[in-house]
Write an enzyme that holds these catalytic residues in place. Structure first.
Site, PDB file in Angstrom:
ATOM      1  CD  GLU A  67      -3.047   1.091   2.169  1.00 30.66           C
ATOM      2  OE1 GLU A  67      -3.842   2.037   2.267  1.00 30.66           O
ATOM      3  OE2 GLU A  67      -3.168   0.032   2.821  1.00 30.66           O
ATOM      4  CE  LYS A 121      -9.467   0.012   5.249  1.00 29.27           C
ATOM      5  NZ  LYS A 121      -9.099  -0.817   6.405  1.00 29.27           N
TER       6      LYS A 121
END
Length: 507
Positions: free
Chosen positions: A299, A315
């Site tokens: 990420e 997510k």
């Protein structure tokens, strides 16, 4: 004077170069992998910071490196160079770091897509208390890790995997912000010697290990890995979080637990194996002296180039499957999950607001929403949010304003962090903060510190978490955390114990 920037021919890979530097103070590797991401192009190796900064609460320790470091070469066999007498200051670490960064700016230099020296290291989750001073700090810091550990580096090696080229950068910067041609020349000489001095047997061994580090590494321990929370404890925490959601306190919160395992591998060996088993776009290794950080993070938190800023929140998670049909089914399930999509949209909106605090009005855009990205053990949904920084906002100020990343706190961010502090008994440490670099020439890249192991005193610690919303299934959220730990468990060949590890005494 201008920084020295020289293309160099070398047989070294980023990993083998680190092998040649083992034992050097402040050793750092930021390694990108072959993923479809414009940010996953460069790898960086650096060592010998001219300044090291560590903070624990308001106690900030600053250590300059001894001047004779600059006169050492790759052939020297003496012990690692000492630090000059460090000093301690008490205050807001963000403010102290900001003043140190201001000394080192090279904003007049040639526009390049990689850093001309920079501040490399990690900014741990508990620095949030100095972003939002009203937050409590009840979780036990049982590992006694610093909240922040960064080094200021005047030289580094840049590997461009797209052009297959390698550069050495040496700026000649010193701790007081001065620059000298002599220091720049000594830094260039050091890296040239390291890059060109590679024994044949080292080349063969390192290349073999890079291709298959699992084949030559020592057999790891077969003991069980344990968590600081049992399965039932984690399910109870999820249920309590959902009560807060139903009460209207929050919309979403990220809850985590910490795995602990005996580890016979060094921090560097664990990093290599983690990268082989669970590759990710933004791998990182930091030698912090008495502990090491080994990260395989998927990420991107902030990518900043001049006035441009980008964040890419993740997510929604599903495991990968060796059966292509089942793997596609899991991907379809993820992409059509109302729960996962709602969670990502909430966090994307939160990060749009965070960037809006530091960007020019109207410049914040979302070019990608809920894009599917696949990794070795998991697949995720990812959004992209970008904007244009205001002229009065430095990269460091943008980091401080957006910290910590909303994807690993929840929404609204402050109330979510209060609930995390209530439900998680142990400090997150580096986990859920960020790591990477702030370049002195306004080229910066920071990743969210997830999929990250801390190696200390023969043990490896690995946090895993899940985003909780109103319709979360507690059992499924727990299984999601284990899917995220799959690479770590595979490296150590361990299975999770059903009972929690011992808890520290209440403070």
């Amino acid at each position: 004077m201008r920084p020295l920037i020289q293309e160099i021919q070398t047989a070294h890979t980023p990993d083998s170069l680190v092998e040649s530097l083992r034992g050097e103070p402040g050793l750092v590797l930021l390694r990108t992998s072959a993923f479809d991401s414009p940010s996953a192009r460069y790898s960086y190796v650096t060592a010998r910071p001219f300044l090291t900064f560590r903070s624990s609460g308001s106690k900030c320790e600053i250590f300059p490196v001894a001047a004779d470091v600059r006169r050492r070469t790759a052939s020297d066999s003496s012990d690692p160079p000492p630090h000059l007498g460090g000093y301690v200051q008490f205050g807001n670490p963000w403010h102290l770091l900001d003043s140190l960064m201001a000394r080192c700016e090279l904003l007049e230099e040639v526009d390049l897509p990689f850093p001309l020296g920079g501040c490399f290291g990690y900014w741990g989750y508990d620095l949030r208390n100095f972003v939002e001073p009203k937050l409590s700090r009840r979780a036990a810091n049982d590992l006694e890790l610093p909240d922040c550990h960064v080094g200021f580096y005047d030289s580094l090696v840049v590997f461009d995997h797209q052009l297959d080229k390698t550069w050495v950068v040496s700026t000649g910067l010193a701790a007081d912000g001065s620059r000298s041609e002599k220091r720049a020349g000594e830094g260039m000489e050091f890296w040239q010697a390291i890059c060109r001095n590679r024994r044949k047997e080292a080349l063969t061994s390192s290349s073999r290990n890079h291709l298959n580090p699992l084949a030559s590494a020592p057999a790891p321990s077969r003991a069980e890995v344990s968590s600081n929370l049992s399965r039932n404890d984690f399910l109870t925490a999820v249920t309590r979080a959902q009560e807060y959601i139903r009460a209207g306190d929050i919309y979403q919160v990220n809850l985590s637990h910490r795995l602990t395992a005996p580890c016979e591998l060094s921090g560097w060996e664990l990093f290599q194996q983690l990268g082989a088993v669970s590759p990710a776009p933004f791998s990182a290794f930091f030698d912090c002296g008495d502990f090491q950080i080994a990260s395989s993070s998927p990420e991107q938190f902030l990518r900043m180039s001049g006035s441009q800023i980008v964040t890419r929140p993740i997510k929604g998670t599903r495991p990968r499957d060796v059966d292509p049909t089942r793997d596609a089914q899991l991907a379809y399930e993820l992409q059509t999950s109302a729960k996962e999509l709602a969670e990502l949209v909430m966090i994307t909106d939160l990060l749009r607001n965070d960037l809006g605090k530091v960007c020019e009005y109207g410049s914040v855009q979302t070019p990608d929403l809920a894009r599917l990205e696949k990794f070795a053990h998991v697949q995720h949904l990812v959004s992209t949010v970008e904007g244009r920084l205001r002229s009065d906002v430095t990269h460091f100020a943008a980091l401080a304003s957006c910290f910590p990343g909303g994807s690993i706190t929840g929404a609204p961010k402050i109330r979510a962090m209060e609930i995390i502090d209530e439900l998680e008994p142990l400090s997150r440490g580096p986990y859920c903060g960020c790591h990477g670099y702030l370049g002195f020439n306004r080229e910066s890249h920071l990743s969210i510190t997830i999929r990250t192991a801390v190696c200390k005193d023969g043990l490896a610690y690995f946090n895993v978490g899940a985003g909780i919303v109103a319709d979360s299934n507690p059992e499924a959220e727990y299984e999601e955390t284990l899917a995220k730990a799959a690479g770590f468990l595979a490296v150590l060949k361990l299975e999770l114990s059903t009972s929690p590890s011992p808890q520290p005494a209440p403070r």
